[in-house]
Design a protein around this motif. Structure first.
Motif, PDB file in Angstrom:
ATOM      1  N   ARG A  80      90.633 -46.411  -3.760  1.00  0.00           N
ATOM      2  CA  ARG A  80      91.671 -45.571  -3.151  1.00  0.00           C
ATOM      3  C   ARG A  80      93.064 -46.087  -3.514  1.00  0.00           C
ATOM      4  O   ARG A  80      93.977 -45.299  -3.785  1.00  0.00           O
ATOM      5  N   MET A  81      93.233 -47.393  -3.523  1.00  0.00           N
ATOM      6  CA  MET A  81      94.520 -47.970  -3.909  1.00  0.00           C
ATOM      7  C   MET A  81      94.847 -47.651  -5.370  1.00  0.00           C
ATOM      8  O   MET A  81      95.983 -47.295  -5.705  1.00  0.00           O
ATOM      9  N   ILE A  82      93.824 -47.764  -6.240  1.00  0.00           N
ATOM     10  CA  ILE A  82      94.035 -47.470  -7.660  1.00  0.00           C
ATOM     11  C   ILE A  82      94.440 -46.019  -7.855  1.00  0.00           C
ATOM     12  O   ILE A  82      95.351 -45.709  -8.636  1.00  0.00           O
ATOM     13  N   HIS A  83      93.761 -45.127  -7.145  1.00  0.00           N
ATOM     14  CA  HIS A  83      94.089 -43.697  -7.248  1.00  0.00           C
ATOM     15  C   HIS A  83      95.541 -43.441  -6.839  1.00  0.00           C
ATOM     16  O   HIS A  83      96.256 -42.682  -7.501  1.00  0.00           O
ATOM     17  N   HIS A  84      95.964 -44.110  -5.788  1.00  0.00           N
ATOM     18  CA  HIS A  84      97.353 -43.941  -5.329  1.00  0.00           C
ATOM     19  C   HIS A  84      98.320 -44.449  -6.399  1.00  0.00           C
ATOM     20  O   HIS A  84      99.350 -43.812  -6.677  1.00  0.00           O
ATOM     21  N   GLY A  85      97.998 -45.582  -7.004  1.00  0.00           N
ATOM     22  CA  GLY A  85      98.881 -46.126  -8.040  1.00  0.00           C
ATOM     23  C   GLY A  85      98.944 -45.240  -9.270  1.00  0.00           C
ATOM     24  O   GLY A  85     100.023 -45.016  -9.825  1.00  0.00           O
ATOM     25  N   LEU A  86      97.791 -44.717  -9.700  1.00  0.00           N
ATOM     26  CA  LEU A  86      97.768 -43.857 -10.882  1.00  0.00           C
ATOM     27  C   LEU A  86      98.499 -42.544 -10.628  1.00  0.00           C
ATOM     28  O   LEU A  86      99.130 -41.993 -11.528  1.00  0.00           O
ATOM     29  N   ASN A  87      98.407 -42.058  -9.416  1.00  0.00           N
ATOM     30  CA  ASN A  87      99.070 -40.792  -9.086  1.00  0.00           C
ATOM     31  C   ASN A  87     100.577 -40.932  -8.978  1.00  0.00           C
ATOM     32  O   ASN A  87     101.296 -39.931  -9.048  1.00  0.00           O
ATOM     33  N   HIS A  88     101.049 -42.159  -8.774  1.00  0.00           N
ATOM     34  CA  HIS A  88     102.500 -42.365  -8.619  1.00  0.00           C
ATOM     35  C   HIS A  88     103.064 -43.215  -9.756  1.00  0.00           C
ATOM     36  O   HIS A  88     104.065 -43.892  -9.590  1.00  0.00           O
ATOM     37  N   ARG A  89     102.418 -43.175 -10.903  1.00  0.00           N
ATOM     38  CA  ARG A  89     102.869 -43.973 -12.036  1.00  0.00           C
ATOM     39  C   ARG A  89     104.215 -43.492 -12.564  1.00  0.00           C
ATOM     40  O   ARG A  89     104.921 -44.241 -13.245  1.00  0.00           O
ATOM     41  N   HIS A  90     104.576 -42.237 -12.284  1.00  0.00           N
ATOM     42  CA  HIS A  90     105.828 -41.682 -12.796  1.00  0.00           C
ATOM     43  C   HIS A  90     107.043 -42.288 -12.103  1.00  0.00           C
ATOM     44  O   HIS A  90     108.156 -42.154 -12.607  1.00  0.00           O
ATOM     45  N   THR A  91     106.831 -42.927 -10.981  1.00  0.00           N
ATOM     46  CA  THR A  91     107.944 -43.607 -10.305  1.00  0.00           C
ATOM     47  C   THR A  91     107.812 -45.113 -10.520  1.00  0.00           C
ATOM     48  O   THR A  91     108.523 -45.702 -11.316  1.00  0.00           O
TER      49      THR A  91
END
Length: 213
Positions: A80-91
């Motif tokens: 779940r943490m990885i998914h959050h990081g990948l989804n917000h990589r643009h910031t």
């Protein structure tokens, strides 16, 4: 069981008024212990090492979209943490991973401060019961008619309160240390996973993307 219950009730009454706050503290400690046990059991059932490996494989292959898809909706806190990081990589991928990891650790460490407070508070309440019990004994000694039962009753009250306070503290300290060790283990897993994701993202340039894929 009825005999044991009668003994407990008798000791409770002999422990004096301080036994009431001690009983409240022990009840809170039991509730927290039960809640934490269920939380960690549920946590163990949600870990999914196979799904985590699949996400790593997709990232190693440079397939960011598949990695996001595989990690979506996961109950595993690391995935779940990885998914959050990948989804917000643009910031900021690193910042997003840290925020997600903080949320997971906050849930895992819930009530530990309350348990720490109980470990400190319970012996103090027992000590207070000791003081009030000894004071009662000395008051009886100073009266015109010395009553042996009142003297021994005060000493008994002091000992019961002390034993109750120490018992609650010891009974809370052991599971609290266990939960701390589980929390440290989760923190290590989250940090290791975050570092792996950041390394893989840097290899494929995912961390330099400025807009969502």
């Amino acid at each position: 069981m009825p005999i044991l219950a009668n003994v407990v009730v008798e000791l409770f009454h002999k422990g004096g008024p301080i036994m009431y706050p001690i009983a409240v503290v022990s009840l809170v400690a039991i509730c927290i212990f039960v809640e934490r046990v269920f939380w960690w059991v549920r946590f163990a059932t949600r870990r999914n090492s196979k799904q985590l490996d699949e996400v790593y494989e997709k990232l190693e292959a440079g397939d960011l979209a598949k990695a996001i898809e595989f990690s979506k909706g996961s109950q595993d806190p690391v995935v779940r943490m990885i998914h959050h990081g990948l989804n917000h990589r643009h910031t900021s991928m690193q910042g997003a991973l840290e925020v997600a990891a903080g949320q997971e650790l906050r849930d895992a460490g819930r009530y530990l401060s309350a348990m720490d407070t109980i470990v400190t508070l319970a012996p103090l309440l027992g000590l207070l019961g000791t003081v009030t019990g000894i004071m009662g004994s000395f008051t009886s000694i100073g009266s015109s008619e010395l009553a042996v039962e009142k003297v021994t009753g005060g000493i008994g009250e002091a000992l019961i309160a002390t034993a109750a306070g120490l018992g609650i503290a010891i009974g809370t300290l052991v599971p609290m240390n266990y939960f701390h060790s589980r929390l440290a283990g989760l923190k290590f897993d989250l940090e290791a996973a975050a570092n792996n994701v950041l390394i893989l993202a840097a290899q494929h340039g995912f961390d330099k993307v400025t807009s969502k894929a």
